[in-house]
Design a protein around this motif. Structure first.
Motif, mmCIF file in Angstrom:
data_model
loop_
_atom_site.group_PDB
_atom_site.id
_atom_site.type_symbol
_atom_site.label_atom_id
_atom_site.label_comp_id
_atom_site.label_asym_id
_atom_site.label_seq_id
_atom_site.Cartn_x
_atom_site.Cartn_y
_atom_site.Cartn_z
ATOM 1 N N PHE A 1 -71.930 12.017 20.659
ATOM 2 C CA PHE A 1 -72.606 10.774 21.044
ATOM 3 C C PHE A 1 -71.988 10.261 22.338
ATOM 4 O O PHE A 1 -70.794 9.952 22.380
ATOM 5 N N THR A 2 -72.777 10.144 23.362
ATOM 6 C CA THR A 2 -72.268 9.632 24.635
ATOM 7 C C THR A 2 -72.297 8.113 24.690
ATOM 8 O O THR A 2 -71.626 7.500 25.526
ATOM 9 N N ASN A 3 -73.057 7.500 23.785
ATOM 10 C CA ASN A 3 -73.187 6.044 23.762
ATOM 11 C C ASN A 3 -72.572 5.517 22.469
ATOM 12 O O ASN A 3 -73.074 5.786 21.369
ATOM 13 N N THR A 4 -71.484 4.751 22.576
ATOM 14 C CA THR A 4 -70.784 4.252 21.390
ATOM 15 C C THR A 4 -71.655 3.307 20.579
ATOM 16 O O THR A 4 -71.641 3.329 19.337
ATOM 17 N N SER A 5 -72.428 2.476 21.257
ATOM 18 C CA SER A 5 -73.292 1.527 20.562
ATOM 19 C C SER A 5 -74.318 2.253 19.696
ATOM 20 O O SER A 5 -74.552 1.896 18.537
ATOM 21 N N TYR A 6 -74.902 3.301 20.256
ATOM 22 C CA TYR A 6 -75.892 4.073 19.490
ATOM 23 C C TYR A 6 -75.228 4.782 18.313
ATOM 24 O O TYR A 6 -75.788 4.857 17.212
ATOM 25 N N PHE A 7 -74.021 5.311 18.547
ATOM 26 C CA PHE A 7 -73.284 5.960 17.465
ATOM 27 C C PHE A 7 -73.049 4.991 16.311
ATOM 28 O O PHE A 7 -73.266 5.323 15.146
ATOM 29 N N CYS A 8 -72.610 3.779 16.627
ATOM 30 C CA CYS A 8 -72.342 2.782 15.580
ATOM 31 C C CYS A 8 -73.624 2.381 14.844
ATOM 32 O O CYS A 8 -73.624 2.212 13.618
ATOM 33 N N ALA B 1 -67.990 12.769 11.648
ATOM 34 C CA ALA B 1 -67.545 11.400 11.915
ATOM 35 C C ALA B 1 -66.784 10.843 10.719
ATOM 36 O O ALA B 1 -65.715 10.228 10.870
ATOM 37 N N CYS B 2 -67.318 11.050 9.523
ATOM 38 C CA CYS B 2 -66.649 10.559 8.315
ATOM 39 C C CYS B 2 -65.279 11.193 8.143
ATOM 40 O O CYS B 2 -64.300 10.522 7.795
ATOM 41 N N LEU B 3 -65.188 12.484 8.400
ATOM 42 C CA LEU B 3 -63.907 13.172 8.268
ATOM 43 C C LEU B 3 -62.885 12.640 9.273
ATOM 44 O O LEU B 3 -61.726 12.401 8.928
ATOM 45 N N LEU B 4 -63.311 12.438 10.515
ATOM 46 C CA LEU B 4 -62.392 11.948 11.541
ATOM 47 C C LEU B 4 -61.963 10.510 11.277
ATOM 48 O O LEU B 4 -60.803 10.137 11.525
ATOM 49 N N LEU B 5 -62.874 9.690 10.763
ATOM 50 C CA LEU B 5 -62.525 8.312 10.439
ATOM 51 C C LEU B 5 -61.503 8.259 9.310
ATOM 52 O O LEU B 5 -60.655 7.365 9.258
ATOM 53 N N LYS B 6 -61.565 9.228 8.403
ATOM 54 C CA LYS B 6 -60.639 9.281 7.279
ATOM 55 C C LYS B 6 -59.293 9.895 7.647
ATOM 56 O O LYS B 6 -58.259 9.478 7.120
ATOM 57 N N THR B 7 -59.310 10.907 8.501
ATOM 58 C CA THR B 7 -58.112 11.730 8.691
ATOM 59 C C THR B 7 -57.413 11.516 10.026
ATOM 60 O O THR B 7 -56.382 12.143 10.276
ATOM 61 N N SER B 8 -57.958 10.666 10.898
ATOM 62 C CA SER B 8 -57.313 10.450 12.189
ATOM 63 C C SER B 8 -57.281 8.956 12.515
ATOM 64 O O SER B 8 -57.965 8.156 11.886
ATOM 65 N N SER B 9 -56.479 8.628 13.503
ATOM 66 C CA SER B 9 -56.410 7.240 13.981
ATOM 67 C C SER B 9 -57.118 7.087 15.322
ATOM 68 O O SER B 9 -56.925 6.096 16.022
ATOM 69 N N LYS B 10 -57.948 8.059 15.657
ATOM 70 C CA LYS B 10 -58.668 8.014 16.935
ATOM 71 C C LYS B 10 -59.591 6.804 16.986
ATOM 72 O O LYS B 10 -60.193 6.439 15.965
ATOM 73 N N THR C 1 -70.469 -0.065 9.101
ATOM 74 C CA THR C 1 -70.109 0.397 10.442
ATOM 75 C C THR C 1 -68.956 1.396 10.339
ATOM 76 O O THR C 1 -68.287 1.485 9.299
ATOM 77 N N PRO C 2 -68.693 2.168 11.411
ATOM 78 C CA PRO C 2 -67.534 3.067 11.385
ATOM 79 C C PRO C 2 -66.227 2.325 11.104
ATOM 80 O O PRO C 2 -65.357 2.834 10.390
ATOM 81 N N TYR C 3 -66.083 1.138 11.654
ATOM 82 C CA TYR C 3 -64.861 0.345 11.423
ATOM 83 C C TYR C 3 -64.736 -0.031 9.949
ATOM 84 O O TYR C 3 -63.652 0.065 9.355
ATOM 85 N N GLN C 4 -65.824 -0.469 9.358
ATOM 86 C CA GLN C 4 -65.807 -0.845 7.943
ATOM 87 C C GLN C 4 -65.559 0.365 7.047
ATOM 88 O O GLN C 4 -64.855 0.267 6.048
ATOM 89 N N LYS D 1 -61.900 1.145 7.147
ATOM 90 C CA LYS D 1 -61.169 0.111 6.419
ATOM 91 C C LYS D 1 -61.293 0.315 4.907
ATOM 92 O O LYS D 1 -60.304 0.201 4.174
ATOM 93 N N GLN D 2 -62.496 0.667 4.443
ATOM 94 C CA GLN D 2 -62.702 0.917 3.019
ATOM 95 C C GLN D 2 -61.848 2.081 2.537
ATOM 96 O O GLN D 2 -61.249 2.023 1.464
ATOM 97 N N PHE D 3 -61.779 3.129 3.345
ATOM 98 C CA PHE D 3 -60.981 4.288 2.949
ATOM 99 C C PHE D 3 -59.496 3.951 2.909
ATOM 100 O O PHE D 3 -58.790 4.335 1.975
ATOM 101 N N LEU D 4 -59.015 3.231 3.912
ATOM 102 C CA LEU D 4 -57.593 2.870 3.951
ATOM 103 C C LEU D 4 -57.204 1.998 2.770
ATOM 104 O O LEU D 4 -56.086 2.079 2.259
#
Length: 286
Positions: A257-264, A237-246, A274-277, A280-283
């Motif tokens: 994770f089939t449930n986004t809320s649980y993933f977050c 998850a960390c790698l994808l958040l850093k290297t993709s815009s998905k 959070t994944p969003y934060q 944002k920190q990496f960017l």
């Protein structure tokens, strides 16, 4: 349990610890930066890329960014080590005038490495002396000049490591040996982490009963199958958040994770953001 260590690299993007003695709980984790660690004293084992290696005095280990690993120290033995952790992208400019050394650095940083663990590196080895010299320089140089000292350390370390690397490139490297039962379990989890976990399927793969594989895994690693599976998912998850815009939803589904809320919720519990934060920190650092 925190799987991705949120190591504070400070304003110099570099963390240095000299001859640390405090033991830490052995758990699967990864670092945001590259790590060079030297073990003065210690016994136990290292788990790296679903492989298990011996940990002993005089061991030098290279960990790549976000590379899942675990160091387990024997309770009865001393554990003394020095290590540096740094953000590689912010130090590559020091190597601009040295194409061969820069190529070696990129290899350590981004390639699949055959060997990352070096044994029988005595305390008088020039690589070990670099830690001691950096410790002395750290107390002599003003804070605003430390980044330069750290950059010089990395260059000198890479020069000596490249010589060591060349001596250890041989067909008998540890990576050619057959996998143990626990290593086969870890390899299966790394291959199927994005699918619903089935202990029955895993037991068929290793030809052991579900109860038996759980007991063996805990005995050999100190953690559970679920611990390792979730560590892999969080790492991805960390790698994808850093290297993709998905989108975060898509990333959660992609890693199992089939449930986004649980993933977050899971991500925030482990990473404190959070994944969003996190994205944002990496960017903001780029």
């Amino acid at each position: 349990m925190k799987f991705i260590e949120n190591i504070d690299l400070y304003s110099n993007n570099f963390l240095f610890t000299f001859r640390a003695q405090r033991k830490h709980p052995g758990q699967f984790h990864a670092h945001k930066g590259m790590e060079f660690i030297y073990i003065y004293k210690g016994t136990g084992h290292i788990m790296l890329d679903h492989r298990m290696y011996e940990l002993r005095s005089g061991t030098l280990i290279i960990f790549q960014p976000y590379q899942l690993h675990r160091i387990h120290q024997d309770d009865s033995a001393e554990y003394i080590r020095s290590y540096v952790v740094f953000e590689p992208s912010l130090f590559e400019s020091y190597l601009a005038s040295f194409p061969s050394l820069r190529s070696f650095f990129y290899h350590l940083w981004k390639d699949q490495l055959q060997n990352q663990i070096f044994y029988d590196i005595g305390p008088d080895h020039p690589l070990v002396h670099l830690y001691e010299e950096l410790q002395e320089r750290k107390h002599l140089v003003p804070d605003h000049k430390l980044t330069e000292e750290y950059g010089l350390f990395i260059m000198r370390f890479l020069c000596l490591l490249r010589l060591l690397w060349a001596k250890h490139e041989n067909p008998d490297a540890p990576s050619v040996r057959s996998l143990s039962q626990v290593e086969r379990m870890m390899a299966w989890l790394e291959e199927h982490y994005n699918e619903p976990f089935s202990i029955d399927e895993l037991s068929k793969h290793v030809h052991l009963s579900p109860k038996h594989i759980s007991a063996i895994f805990r005995q050999k690693t100190g953690g559970t199958l679920t611990d390792y599976l979730m560590a892999i998912r969080l790492n991805q998850a960390c790698l994808l958040l850093k290297t993709s815009s998905k989108p975060v939803t898509e990333i959660g589904q992609e890693i199992g994770f089939t449930n986004t809320s649980y993933f977050c919720q899971f991500f925030k519990k482990k990473m404190a953001v959070t994944p969003y934060q996190y994205r944002k920190q990496f960017l903001e650092l780029v």
